[in-house]
Design an enzyme around this catalytic site. Structure first.
Site, PDB file in Angstrom:
ATOM      1  N   ARG A 286     -20.734  -3.723 -48.937  1.00 28.85           N
ATOM      2  CA  ARG A 286     -19.752  -3.821 -47.841  1.00 28.85           C
ATOM      3  C   ARG A 286     -18.669  -4.866 -48.096  1.00 28.85           C
ATOM      4  O   ARG A 286     -17.486  -4.613 -47.865  1.00 28.85           O
ATOM      5  CB  ARG A 286     -20.498  -4.178 -46.552  1.00 28.85           C
ATOM      6  N   CYS A 352     -18.790  17.905 -30.881  1.00 27.07           N
ATOM      7  CA  CYS A 352     -19.504  18.206 -29.637  1.00 27.07           C
ATOM      8  C   CYS A 352     -20.771  17.378 -29.495  1.00 27.07           C
ATOM      9  O   CYS A 352     -21.890  17.884 -29.609  1.00 27.07           O
ATOM     10  CB  CYS A 352     -19.822  19.691 -29.593  1.00 27.07           C
TER      11      CYS A 352
END
Ligand SMILES: *Cc1c(COP(=O)(O)O)cnc(C)c1O
Length: 424
Positions: A286, A352
């Site tokens: 990261r 969705c």
């Protein structure tokens, strides 16, 4: 809007328009469409340079934990800068080789390596297997003997320190699936040393991710060194010490130590205990790429409501999975500053799922058609992207000064359906 953006100085507004290095992000979006990941080569190299400064004059190697962002051009940047790679699958090994990296600069982590992956890595000639369990030692030994090779191994020990981060990204606590328990470490090393297909070369730990303080690292260093003393007293030399990755980045005012400051402190501890001249390794992910990247998205619709206003964008949880997975925070800023009163929105994607949100309660002055940048999107975004809702994965570009390189084409529906067949 914050005055200092995560990713600065490479990410900044100039004349009201957001730039990454010398590239106006609106221009890149116009050329390549949205959603679009844009990475800064200079930001990656600058993040790496902080580690390299920290290790100046030491025997140390940085292995980029490539699961953070495994795009070939990103790997190429790090390979050319002298990095090795920390991989967690056979697929990642193939990516390293395809990007111009070398197997001898690869270490292989992960709790569930398959026999096929072990064979592949042994044949390629990687530098170390970071073994995570006693059962894995036996299987790796079997595979190595069968291939007529000796597998270099390090045991990943679980130092049982709390990095005070999100439970899903803390990995060095007793209840985690990772590593060999502290109390069993000596026994596991004795077992490893007795197996003909293995050669003990090191010890490693990795205590978690997005760690923003130095203390957990100091604790981990101390616990690992205690083990090294025990193991070496039992006649098993440990050639390298690998302290993993995990250093955090600024997502939203987080203040992790700089990589060189962290290592100044840890090296002082290693020196105090007489281990400062050992071969050292780290596996940052990261902190090398997170703030080198942004994800550009277009506002599709504004949907005002009684209790919430929604700002619906064309990037979604399949592109940016961290909010849905960890309730993670990414700053969201306009590419072009608009004057005028804004409103407070939940910024959501079209997928969705109610979990498909990118940012909650964000103050934004936007209209449909505006472009936004989701910041700190260089790590654990594209590499975790999926095709949920049959959404093609985004395109990626790398900027280098004023030059823009397309490094991954937008995925088409044909790409997604490749390999599928109807029955009969
Ligand atoms: C994920 C991982 C890393 C990198 O972690 P970051 O928090 O991205 O620096 C390093 N080592 C191992 C074993 C990992 O699994």
């Amino acid at each position: 809007m914050t005055s200092t953006l995560p990713g600065s100085p490479f990410l900044a507004y100039r004349d009201g328009a957001l730039h990454l290095e010398d590239v106006r992000l609106q221009d890149v979006a116009a050329q390549h469409g949205t959603p679009l990941f844009v990475y800064s080569k200079a930001a990656m190299l600058s993040a790496l340079a902080a580690y390299q400064r920290g290790f100046q004059g030491r025997r140390a190697k940085v292995h980029y934990a490539m699961k953070a962002n495994s795009s070939l051009a990103v790997l190429q940047v790090f390979a050319n800068a002298g990095c090795g790679f920390d991989i967690v699958s056979g697929g990642e090994l193939e990516r390293v080789l395809a990007a111009g990296g070398q197997a001898k600069d690869v270490i292989f982590s992960g709790v569930g390596k398959t026999r096929a992956e072990m064979r592949q890595a042994l044949t390629a000639g990687i530098s170390c297997f970071n073994v995570e369990s006693e059962a894995e030692l036996d299987v790796l030994n079997e595979v190595a003997v069968a291939c007529g090779k000796t597998a270099p191994v390090s045991l990943r020990v679980n130092p049982n320190v709390d990095p005070k981060t999100h439970p899903y990204i803390s990995t060095g606590l007793k209840g985690n699936k990772f590593g060999v328990a502290h109390e069993r470490t000596l026994q596991a090393y004795q077992h490893a040393a007795s197996l003909p297909g293995l050669k003990v070369v090191g010890i490693d730990c990795h205590i978690g991710s997005q760690i923003t303080t130095i203390e957990p690292y100091v604790d981990a260093v101390d616990k690992v060194l205690d083990l090294v003393v025990q193991i070496e007293a039992a006649g098993i030399p440990i050639h390298h010490l690998d302290f993993g990755g995990g250093l955090g980045i600024d997502y939203n005012g987080d203040t992790p130590p700089a990589a060189d400051a962290l290592w100044a402190r840890l090296l002082a501890r290693l020196d105090e205990r007489g281990f400062g001249d050992r071969q050292l390794m780290i596996e940052p992910g990261r902190s090398l790429v997170g703030n080198a990247g942004v994800c550009l998205a277009e506002v599709q619709f504004l949907k005002p409501g009684e209790t919430k206003n929604f700002c619906i964008i064309d990037a979604a949880m399949n592109d940016l999975p961290r909010p849905a997975m960890y309730e993670a925070f990414h700053q969201i800023v306009p590419l072009s500053v608009r004057t005028g009163a804004g409103a407070v929105y939940d910024v959501v994607g079209p997928v969705c799922e109610s979990g498909d949100w990118i940012g909650r309660d964000r103050s934004l002055s936007v209209q449909a058609g505006d472009l936004l940048a989701v910041l700190s999107a260089g790590a654990y975004c594209m590499s975790m992207a999926s095709n949920y809702n049959t959404r093609g994965r985004a395109a990626e570009v790398l900027v280098d000064g004023a030059t823009v390189h397309l490094i991954r084409q937008r995925e088409t529906v044909q790409d997604q359906m490749r390999g599928e067949q109807l029955v009969g």
